[in-house]
Design a protein around this motif. Sequence first.
Motif, mmCIF file in Angstrom:
data_model
loop_
_atom_site.group_PDB
_atom_site.id
_atom_site.type_symbol
_atom_site.label_atom_id
_atom_site.label_comp_id
_atom_site.label_asym_id
_atom_site.label_seq_id
_atom_site.Cartn_x
_atom_site.Cartn_y
_atom_site.Cartn_z
ATOM 1 N N SER A 12 109.109 93.667 105.476
ATOM 2 C CA SER A 12 108.006 94.464 105.997
ATOM 3 C C SER A 12 107.147 95.030 104.868
ATOM 4 C CB SER A 12 108.560 95.603 106.846
ATOM 5 O OG SER A 12 107.588 96.593 107.040
ATOM 6 N N ILE A 13 107.826 95.739 103.972
ATOM 7 C CA ILE A 13 107.057 96.370 102.906
ATOM 8 C C ILE A 13 106.346 95.359 102.035
ATOM 9 C CG2 ILE A 13 107.245 97.648 100.752
ATOM 10 C CD1 ILE A 13 109.241 99.404 101.941
ATOM 11 N N LEU A 14 107.103 94.410 101.562
ATOM 12 C CA LEU A 14 106.508 93.512 100.574
ATOM 13 C C LEU A 14 105.396 92.684 101.176
ATOM 14 C CD1 LEU A 14 109.649 92.470 98.559
ATOM 15 C CD2 LEU A 14 107.762 93.936 97.849
ATOM 16 N N ILE A 15 105.654 92.103 102.326
ATOM 17 C CA ILE A 15 104.648 91.197 102.870
ATOM 18 C C ILE A 15 103.410 91.953 103.319
ATOM 19 C CG2 ILE A 15 104.180 89.492 104.653
ATOM 20 C CD1 ILE A 15 107.052 88.588 104.437
ATOM 21 N N ASP A 16 103.601 92.978 104.142
ATOM 22 C CA ASP A 16 102.420 93.692 104.629
ATOM 23 C C ASP A 16 101.639 94.339 103.485
ATOM 24 O OD1 ASP A 16 103.324 92.957 107.042
ATOM 25 O OD2 ASP A 16 103.768 94.974 107.781
ATOM 26 N N TRP A 17 102.379 95.123 102.731
ATOM 27 C CA TRP A 17 101.682 95.924 101.721
ATOM 28 C C TRP A 17 101.054 95.053 100.643
ATOM 29 C CZ3 TRP A 17 102.774 97.501 96.481
ATOM 30 C CH2 TRP A 17 102.024 98.601 96.062
ATOM 31 N N ARG A 42 98.275 84.530 100.391
ATOM 32 C CA ARG A 42 98.939 85.149 101.530
ATOM 33 C C ARG A 42 100.139 84.328 101.986
ATOM 34 N NH1 ARG A 42 94.222 85.695 104.118
ATOM 35 N NH2 ARG A 42 95.127 85.356 106.161
ATOM 36 N N ALA A 43 99.960 83.024 102.074
ATOM 37 C CA ALA A 43 101.079 82.170 102.479
ATOM 38 C C ALA A 43 102.214 82.259 101.455
ATOM 39 C CB ALA A 43 100.615 80.716 102.606
ATOM 40 N N PHE A 44 101.821 82.295 100.201
ATOM 41 C CA PHE A 44 102.854 82.324 99.171
ATOM 42 C C PHE A 44 103.675 83.608 99.231
ATOM 43 C CE2 PHE A 44 104.125 83.860 94.965
ATOM 44 C CZ PHE A 44 105.150 82.965 94.719
ATOM 45 N N ILE A 45 103.013 84.715 99.423
ATOM 46 C CA ILE A 45 103.737 85.980 99.467
ATOM 47 C C ILE A 45 104.868 85.905 100.492
ATOM 48 C CG2 ILE A 45 103.573 88.421 100.097
ATOM 49 C CD1 ILE A 45 100.754 88.443 98.940
ATOM 50 N N ALA A 46 104.523 85.458 101.685
ATOM 51 C CA ALA A 46 105.526 85.395 102.757
ATOM 52 C C ALA A 46 106.670 84.455 102.391
ATOM 53 C CB ALA A 46 104.849 84.938 104.048
ATOM 54 N N GLN A 47 106.290 83.270 101.948
ATOM 55 C CA GLN A 47 107.323 82.285 101.621
ATOM 56 C C GLN A 47 108.227 82.752 100.482
ATOM 57 O OE1 GLN A 47 107.355 78.278 101.883
ATOM 58 N NE2 GLN A 47 109.244 78.454 100.708
ATOM 59 N N HIS A 48 107.598 83.368 99.492
ATOM 60 C CA HIS A 48 108.375 83.796 98.333
ATOM 61 C C HIS A 48 109.386 84.876 98.705
ATOM 62 C CE1 HIS A 48 109.547 85.242 94.409
ATOM 63 N NE2 HIS A 48 109.171 86.463 94.772
ATOM 64 N N VAL A 49 108.936 85.867 99.433
ATOM 65 C CA VAL A 49 109.856 86.942 99.818
ATOM 66 C C VAL A 49 111.010 86.336 100.624
ATOM 67 C CG1 VAL A 49 110.108 89.023 101.202
ATOM 68 C CG2 VAL A 49 108.094 88.727 99.742
ATOM 69 N N HIS A 50 110.667 85.461 101.505
ATOM 70 C CA HIS A 50 111.686 84.809 102.324
ATOM 71 C C HIS A 50 112.695 84.056 101.451
ATOM 72 C CE1 HIS A 50 113.099 83.492 106.195
ATOM 73 N NE2 HIS A 50 113.289 82.287 105.667
ATOM 74 N N LEU A 81 118.319 81.402 108.313
ATOM 75 C CA LEU A 81 117.089 82.130 108.014
ATOM 76 C C LEU A 81 115.877 81.390 108.544
ATOM 77 C CD1 LEU A 81 118.120 82.968 104.388
ATOM 78 C CD2 LEU A 81 117.832 84.622 106.239
ATOM 79 N N ALA A 82 115.124 82.065 109.332
ATOM 80 C CA ALA A 82 113.963 81.429 109.960
ATOM 81 C C ALA A 82 112.869 81.160 108.927
ATOM 82 C CB ALA A 82 113.412 82.332 111.063
ATOM 83 N N THR A 83 112.022 80.240 109.265
ATOM 84 C CA THR A 83 110.844 80.005 108.438
ATOM 85 C C THR A 83 109.939 81.226 108.534
ATOM 86 O OG1 THR A 83 110.996 77.664 108.874
ATOM 87 C CG2 THR A 83 108.873 78.484 108.050
ATOM 88 N N PRO A 84 109.430 81.643 107.427
ATOM 89 C CA PRO A 84 108.632 82.891 107.438
ATOM 90 C C PRO A 84 107.264 82.668 108.061
ATOM 91 C CG PRO A 84 108.496 81.871 105.295
ATOM 92 C CD PRO A 84 109.436 81.006 106.112
ATOM 93 N N PRO A 85 106.812 83.641 108.786
ATOM 94 C CA PRO A 85 105.449 83.559 109.329
ATOM 95 C C PRO A 85 104.434 84.030 108.292
ATOM 96 C CG PRO A 85 106.498 85.587 110.034
ATOM 97 C CD PRO A 85 107.468 84.898 109.106
ATOM 98 N N VAL A 86 103.309 83.359 108.270
ATOM 99 C CA VAL A 86 102.224 83.822 107.400
ATOM 100 C C VAL A 86 101.525 84.968 108.119
ATOM 101 C CG1 VAL A 86 100.025 83.214 106.374
ATOM 102 C CG2 VAL A 86 101.924 81.590 106.333
ATOM 103 N N PRO A 87 101.288 86.045 107.438
ATOM 104 C CA PRO A 87 100.632 87.177 108.116
ATOM 105 C C PRO A 87 99.227 86.803 108.550
ATOM 106 C CG PRO A 87 100.716 87.534 105.748
ATOM 107 C CD PRO A 87 101.505 86.296 106.028
ATOM 108 N N PRO A 88 98.736 87.461 109.593
ATOM 109 C CA PRO A 88 97.392 87.140 110.100
ATOM 110 C C PRO A 88 96.320 87.652 109.146
ATOM 111 C CG PRO A 88 98.252 89.075 111.201
ATOM 112 C CD PRO A 88 99.340 88.568 110.295
ATOM 113 N N ILE A 89 95.114 87.534 109.578
ATOM 114 C CA ILE A 89 93.991 88.026 108.776
ATOM 115 C C ILE A 89 94.266 89.464 108.349
ATOM 116 C CG2 ILE A 89 91.551 88.685 108.893
ATOM 117 C CD1 ILE A 89 91.235 86.286 110.852
#
Lengths: 231, 231, 231, 231
Positions: A95-100, A194-202, A216-224
């Motif tokens: 939550s923190i890493l991806i959103d923020w 943006r895609a990288f952030i999600a994938q990397h944290v995952h 572990l599920a495939t990470p979702p890319v955050p929206p706009i």
Amino acid sequence: MQTTDPAQRRRRKEARPQELLEAALALFVQKGFAATRAEEVAALAGVSKGTLYLYYPSKEELLKAVIAHYLSDRIAEGAAQAAGFNGSATDLLQSILIDWWTQLYDSPAAGVFKLVITEVRNFPEIAGFYHREVVERAHDLLGRIVRQGIDQGEFRPVDVDHAVHSLVLPLVMICLHRHSLGACTPADWHLDGRAFIAQHVHLVLAGLSVRPPQALATPPVPPIPPRSTAP
Amino acid sequence: MQTTDPAQRRRRKEARPQELLEAALALFVQKGFAATRAEEVAALAGVSKGTLYLYYPSKEELLKAVIAHYLSDRIAEGAAQAAGFNGSATDLLQSILIDWWTQLYDSPAAGVFKLVITEVRNFPEIAGFYHREVVERAHDLLGRIVRQGIDQGEFRPVDVDHAVHSLVLPLVMICLHRHSLGACTPADWHLDGRAFIAQHVHLVLAGLSVRPPQALATPPVPPIPPRSTAP
Amino acid sequence: MQTTDPAQRRRRKEARPQELLEAALALFVQKGFAATRAEEVAALAGVSKGTLYLYYPSKEELLKAVIAHYLSDRIAEGAAQAAGFNGSATDLLQSILIDWWTQLYDSPAAGVFKLVITEVRNFPEIAGFYHREVVERAHDLLGRIVRQGIDQGEFRPVDVDHAVHSLVLPLVMICLHRHSLGACTPADWHLDGRAFIAQHVHLVLAGLSVRPPQALATPPVPPIPPRSTAP
Amino acid sequence: MQTTDPAQRRRRKEARPQELLEAALALFVQKGFAATRAEEVAALAGVSKGTLYLYYPSKEELLKAVIAHYLSDRIAEGAAQAAGFNGSATDLLQSILIDWWTQLYDSPAAGVFKLVITEVRNFPEIAGFYHREVVERAHDLLGRIVRQGIDQGEFRPVDVDHAVHSLVLPLVMICLHRHSLGACTPADWHLDGRAFIAQHVHLVLAGLSVRPPQALATPPVPPIPPRSTAP
DNA sequence: CATGAATGAGACTTCATTCAT
DNA sequence: AATGAATGAAGTCTCATTCAT
């Protein structure tokens, strides 16, 4: 120049420091502190050379103000976000890493990383300030979560400091990239931040986890990104 | 000044370009290109201002020469190391990344990252050169290995480009750190680069692996770097 | 610019500081320190702006150098002249004051008085230096002679310090005058400095003397000053 | 800010020019014209920068106003004092010089001498004005008295112009001193202006006199100056 | 009248580069 | 080949002056 309507003067004056900081951030990040002329900053902020010096006593003080301003804003937001959360360490970190970070990555404040990396050695006072206000606070926050994950059997018993770095450094790096090479390459090698952030944290969380990776599920890319701060 | 024997003079003359590059690298990395005076470079290399211009026609050309020189050296070494290797993708990645990066991290060449990050936007020709010579070559090499790991069922089917970034960006980042904040902080927060490199590669490989994480051994920290590059 | 013949370079370099001091003295005295542009000094010395800063690190240091240089020269000469003299206090004072002051009055060094008067309050370090090197040394020298004249019954018992001032201040004043009002007025009111010096010293000595004034001869005006220092 | 009653406001407004002149005199004398900022003058007078320009169209005009104002005041007083007097030339000179100069020496107007000395060459119009209004009027007045003393057998037949200078220049000089070196030295070398004025006039008159010097009484130091002009 | 924000010409100083030695 | 004195363009910062409020 142009005739200013009444009462706008006051509004102008109060907005000046902010406008100058924005202009200074953009140019310092782009060209570096030494290669940016004070007059350019003033021009980008829509004022004359002299006006800049009405608000900041020197170019160097302007630099420090830029760093202090953009850092304090963001750090406060991040801490607040972490405070009111409960869930597993994995969820919390995601939550923190991806959103923020996604938000930060898309904002001009991301440029501060480049600025600090570039200028600390010339202005040593920045070092202490940055380390205290940013590095330590962020590192402590994340370190506590990782440690909690280990204690609760969610993560393997790794070196906490290193794990935090494995999580965070690539995120810092893509902020740097966006404002250096990424601003030059002709879009064919365009790392999708943006895609990288999600994938990397995952990916790193997977490496930390004691559960089998398939779970572990495939990470979702955050929206706009919900908050655009581009000028 | 001191009388130099003829043979030594010859040797000196031939070493000049290299000595100038070393001096330039050190200073450009430390203070930035714009904030470094040509005379400082010359002085650090033990020659006079005029002599610098005998070897490089301008400060800007000196910058390009620095980047080109230190990059081509290292990349060649890395590629060679990868060529004569066979084993699992995991082993190959560990071998290349840990050995090669640890060595790079301990050499002055690590400063080139800071230099490029800092100066690309002012000298766009550097962008193309660096991207072509370094980013693409390194990325292709590692990407090929990751893809092979996936194809052979060793890694989970993740986005290859992102995985490469997750592996590599923190390593770039600690090189940057060593030459910016790391050169300022008073040793209390002294990220141990060599230990981190090993742990990080291990952690990401764990995240990529299809095997249960318990099966992955704790990474060894590499011994004292075999190649000293201090001037 | 113009091609310089061989070996002249060295001679040029050694003469530079002196040439710059002369130019600086002339302009600082004429226009004041603040109103003189560094470039003007350089131009008058026949060099470029940058060259001035090769020899003096700032305009302020140049000012101090000017004062120190012209003072130390003159004071040394005066003291030497007084040392090898014997005769009555009256004769000694006439000799020193008339000869030395006439010479000083005709030299550019006379401008230093204006410079000090003008700038001392802006650069307090000048005060201590000037007071120690000039005021005290000159005052002590003359005071000793006056006291000796009193002790030997040649002069009336007056306040020694005041008497020295009565002797000296007008001489300082005409030096100031020559470089301020005297440089402006259209020659109709042209105080004849050399004649005045002689007459004034004579008049004050008459006032100090115990002998009847008729016994005092009319003072001779000194001939053409033996040492011209005009550039 | 504070509420001012209407009557006071009016009084304030009328006093403005005078207050500005006082402030300007103090600062111009202290720091020199070029080194004094218009805003400093305004601040010392208790008004804003803009207000200064309501009363004086430029800094240069302010300078001229300062000089004209303080000169005309004093000269008028001096002439008046001389007009209604009869007695010997010696008595008349003592009266005028000691009383009037002591008063001047203790008033801010004494600073005008420094101002004129310092700035005439930059503003040539000041030269003519000052010479006409001050130098000539004072010199003529004193010269007439000295000549009368000679004609009546009271003084020896000396050069009248030189004698006037011998009388007056030291008095000018101590006014200069009070506002330059005298304002810097740490009170150990503190020329007592009032005592000196009396002694000096006495000494020169003794030198001029045909009477034996013993007949001349020791000069009295004037009492506390009757007119205080401190702000 | 009074203010003080804004301007921009101009001053000091630095430094990349040249070139005579 | 090497030096370092000299140059002058360019950058930082100041401050006299204006003008909208």
